[in-house]
Design a protein around this motif. Sequence first.
Motif, mmCIF file in Angstrom:
data_model
loop_
_atom_site.group_PDB
_atom_site.id
_atom_site.type_symbol
_atom_site.label_atom_id
_atom_site.label_comp_id
_atom_site.label_asym_id
_atom_site.label_seq_id
_atom_site.Cartn_x
_atom_site.Cartn_y
_atom_site.Cartn_z
ATOM 1 N N GLU A 161 54.037 23.845 32.123
ATOM 2 C CA GLU A 161 53.390 24.917 31.359
ATOM 3 C C GLU A 161 51.875 24.837 31.478
ATOM 4 N N ALA A 162 51.340 23.617 31.422
ATOM 5 C CA ALA A 162 49.896 23.441 31.557
ATOM 6 C C ALA A 162 49.423 23.893 32.931
ATOM 7 N N SER A 163 50.232 23.632 33.959
ATOM 8 C CA SER A 163 49.862 24.042 35.322
ATOM 9 C C SER A 163 49.790 25.566 35.430
ATOM 10 N N TYR A 164 50.804 26.235 34.818
ATOM 11 C CA TYR A 164 50.781 27.699 34.824
ATOM 12 C C TYR A 164 49.552 28.235 34.087
ATOM 13 N N LEU A 165 49.212 27.632 32.956
ATOM 14 C CA LEU A 165 48.073 28.075 32.157
ATOM 15 C C LEU A 165 46.769 27.878 32.932
ATOM 16 N N VAL A 166 46.616 26.724 33.548
ATOM 17 C CA VAL A 166 45.400 26.461 34.337
ATOM 18 C C VAL A 166 45.295 27.441 35.502
ATOM 19 N N SER A 167 46.422 27.741 36.137
ATOM 20 C CA SER A 167 46.410 28.691 37.249
ATOM 21 C C SER A 167 45.972 30.084 36.774
ATOM 22 N N ASP A 168 46.486 30.502 35.566
ATOM 23 C CA ASP A 168 46.096 31.807 35.012
ATOM 24 C C ASP A 168 44.607 31.845 34.708
ATOM 25 N N VAL A 169 44.091 30.767 34.112
ATOM 26 C CA VAL A 169 42.666 30.725 33.793
ATOM 27 C C VAL A 169 41.828 30.793 35.070
ATOM 28 N N ALA A 170 42.257 30.099 36.090
ATOM 29 C CA ALA A 170 41.513 30.111 37.346
ATOM 30 C C ALA A 170 41.469 31.514 37.938
ATOM 31 N N THR A 171 42.603 32.219 37.856
ATOM 32 C CA THR A 171 42.652 33.597 38.372
ATOM 33 C C THR A 171 41.711 34.504 37.584
ATOM 34 N N GLU A 172 41.724 34.374 36.257
ATOM 35 C CA GLU A 172 40.874 35.209 35.417
ATOM 36 C C GLU A 172 39.401 34.884 35.646
ATOM 37 N N LEU A 173 39.090 33.616 35.847
ATOM 38 C CA LEU A 173 37.691 33.245 36.136
ATOM 39 C C LEU A 173 37.228 33.856 37.455
ATOM 40 N N SER A 174 38.123 33.883 38.432
ATOM 41 C CA SER A 174 37.770 34.487 39.713
ATOM 42 C C SER A 174 37.459 35.971 39.552
ATOM 43 N N SER A 175 38.339 36.653 38.765
ATOM 44 C CA SER A 175 38.105 38.075 38.522
ATOM 45 C C SER A 175 36.804 38.285 37.747
ATOM 46 N N TYR A 176 36.532 37.404 36.778
ATOM 47 C CA TYR A 176 35.301 37.499 35.980
ATOM 48 C C TYR A 176 34.084 37.365 36.871
ATOM 49 N N LEU A 177 34.116 36.393 37.809
ATOM 50 C CA LEU A 177 32.974 36.165 38.706
ATOM 51 C C LEU A 177 32.744 37.351 39.629
ATOM 52 N N THR A 178 33.855 37.987 40.042
ATOM 53 C CA THR A 178 33.718 39.132 40.945
ATOM 54 C C THR A 178 32.999 40.284 40.259
ATOM 55 N N GLY A 179 33.328 40.492 38.934
ATOM 56 C CA GLY A 179 32.716 41.615 38.231
ATOM 57 C C GLY A 179 31.404 41.278 37.558
ATOM 58 N N LEU A 180 30.939 40.038 37.657
ATOM 59 C CA LEU A 180 29.713 39.624 36.967
ATOM 60 C C LEU A 180 28.518 39.846 37.861
ATOM 61 N N ASP A 181 27.947 41.023 37.731
ATOM 62 C CA ASP A 181 26.766 41.376 38.521
ATOM 63 C C ASP A 181 25.633 41.750 37.577
ATOM 64 N N ALA A 182 24.437 41.418 37.963
ATOM 65 C CA ALA A 182 23.255 41.825 37.195
ATOM 66 C C ALA A 182 23.084 43.329 37.328
ATOM 67 N N ASP A 183 22.798 44.007 36.205
ATOM 68 C CA ASP A 183 22.606 45.455 36.184
ATOM 69 C C ASP A 183 21.441 45.768 35.250
ATOM 70 N N PRO A 184 20.206 45.653 35.741
ATOM 71 C CA PRO A 184 19.009 45.863 34.905
ATOM 72 C C PRO A 184 19.005 47.234 34.245
ATOM 73 N N ALA A 185 19.460 48.260 34.949
ATOM 74 C CA ALA A 185 19.443 49.610 34.381
ATOM 75 C C ALA A 185 20.391 49.682 33.163
ATOM 76 N N ARG A 186 21.585 49.098 33.336
ATOM 77 C CA ARG A 186 22.546 49.101 32.223
ATOM 78 C C ARG A 186 22.002 48.316 31.044
ATOM 79 N N LEU A 187 21.379 47.175 31.338
ATOM 80 C CA LEU A 187 20.815 46.348 30.279
ATOM 81 C C LEU A 187 19.737 47.101 29.504
ATOM 82 N N GLU A 188 18.910 47.845 30.209
ATOM 83 C CA GLU A 188 17.860 48.621 29.550
ATOM 84 C C GLU A 188 18.471 49.700 28.656
ATOM 85 N N TRP A 189 19.504 50.357 29.182
ATOM 86 C CA TRP A 189 20.162 51.393 28.370
ATOM 87 C C TRP A 189 20.784 50.805 27.111
ATOM 88 N N VAL A 190 21.412 49.626 27.260
ATOM 89 C CA VAL A 190 22.026 48.970 26.100
ATOM 90 C C VAL A 190 20.985 48.661 25.039
#
Length: 570
Positions: free
Chosen positions: A279-308
Amino acid sequence: MIEQVRIENLGVIAAADLDLAPRLTVITGETGAGKTMVLTSLALLLGRKADPALVRSGADRAVVEGTFVVAPDGPAAARAEEAGAVVDDGELIAARTVPASGRSRSHLGGRSVPHAVLTEVGEQLVTVHGQSDQLRLRAPSQQRAALDAFGGTEHAALVEAYREAWSAASNAREELRAWERAVGAREEEIAQLRTGLDRIDAVAPEPGEDVALREEANRLGNVENLRAAAGRAHQSLTGGDDMTGAPDATTLLDDARRSLDQSAADDPALAGWAERLAEASYLVSDVATELSSYLTGLDADPARLEWVHERRAALADMARDHGGEVDAALDWAERARRRLADLDAPEEVAERLREAVATAEAELDRAAAALSESRRSTGDRLAAAVGSELAGLAMPDATLEVRLTPLEEPGPHGAESVELLLAAHPGAPARPLGQGASGGELSRVMLALEVALADAGTSTGTTGLTFVFDEVDAGVGGKAAVEVGRRLARLAERAQVVVVTHLAQVAAFADRHLVVTKHASAEQITATDVVAVDGEDRLRELARMLSGQEESDTALRHAAELIERAGVQR
């Protein structure tokens, strides 16, 4: 009722204990013996003015103490306890101390109290009818209350219905007046509500938007730190390029699980741990997948930040008057729109309020008419009942009139004032009670009233009250005196009655007979005693009252006959 009165050094009384009967107590004695001091002692207990001249010669103070039996839940007990007094098992002790010089002091239930408190408590317990104390039923409010009490239960229901109708009409009028007074304030409130709503509508916030934007601002403002943290975690779990040759977490977990599986047949405990490692192996694998997806979508966006940042500033400015929270501003906006819906239709509200006033006033008019009619018929019955009593009290030509005078507008107690008037003689104008009648006549009028009210079963004649009569037999004798005594005994069936009398025909009806006597000591100092008499002693006192000769056989036979006839007539 009054259970006992103790007197010390008051006038000619050095010391005396008065035990009063629950029903009729008569006080007799020769003229000048000190009967007045007995009434004075009661007046002191009721908070009346104290005169240092009342203190017995040679004494430094006079003391009067009385024990009252009160209902624990009654108004007298409530007022006493409010003043700090203690009501002990239904008994309330009042005391008055009058120094030979200086101010008198009052005590109630073991506490020092103002004289006015004795008066307020005493008014709930004792009514005095004497030459200078014809206070009961003098005030219009008391006369109205007496008339309403005489009316019985059906009349009482009309009184209560009127009170409710008057209260409802008063509340309806006040609500309309408040609405009309608030016209200017209403316009100002409308402007304020619309200004606030315009500010909120211009920003058009979404529920929880400020919280969501705060989180996004934190994320956009810290992209590099977030990327580094997520990257390191991903490499540790999966063994990325920077960790070549190093085993990743998933691989290590799988190796551990397989090792346990190989020996699980020898010990079932290993199988359980192996399952948990899977179960721990499955959980670690899921977290690793989600971290990969998080890193892919984590881009700096100065324009969005200014609007926020700009959006957050606009939301903060809009929500400043609402605690700085968007959801609070949205809640206020919802309430404000409902309030505007009411304020924008003033004529509809005003019309509704006017209709409510009209309905309440119509009901008040109906209740007032019913109560007035009942008061007229009740007044006729009361006048007839009192007239019947007066006829037997040597006042056959006296008549009582109950006058109802319409008010300009209905008040809290009805549409008319109530006044009791007495015409003492034929052709005499009806005058307010207390005017145009002697002290003795007025005492008999009050006795007639109290008997009529008590016979009707009203609250004025219930157990617990005490009536004190002085001069009620003044100017009467013979048959009229017997009628006075009989009526006092009738009243005593429902209340405690204390009467000072010089007529044997009245005294014969007593349940307890107290005699006030005076004597001179060896030092030639006059003193007065108050003693209860019974049997032969009572016969001798009645004989003295009849003829002035307590040993006269004729007077004694007449006294015995009076007592026997009184017992029969009761």
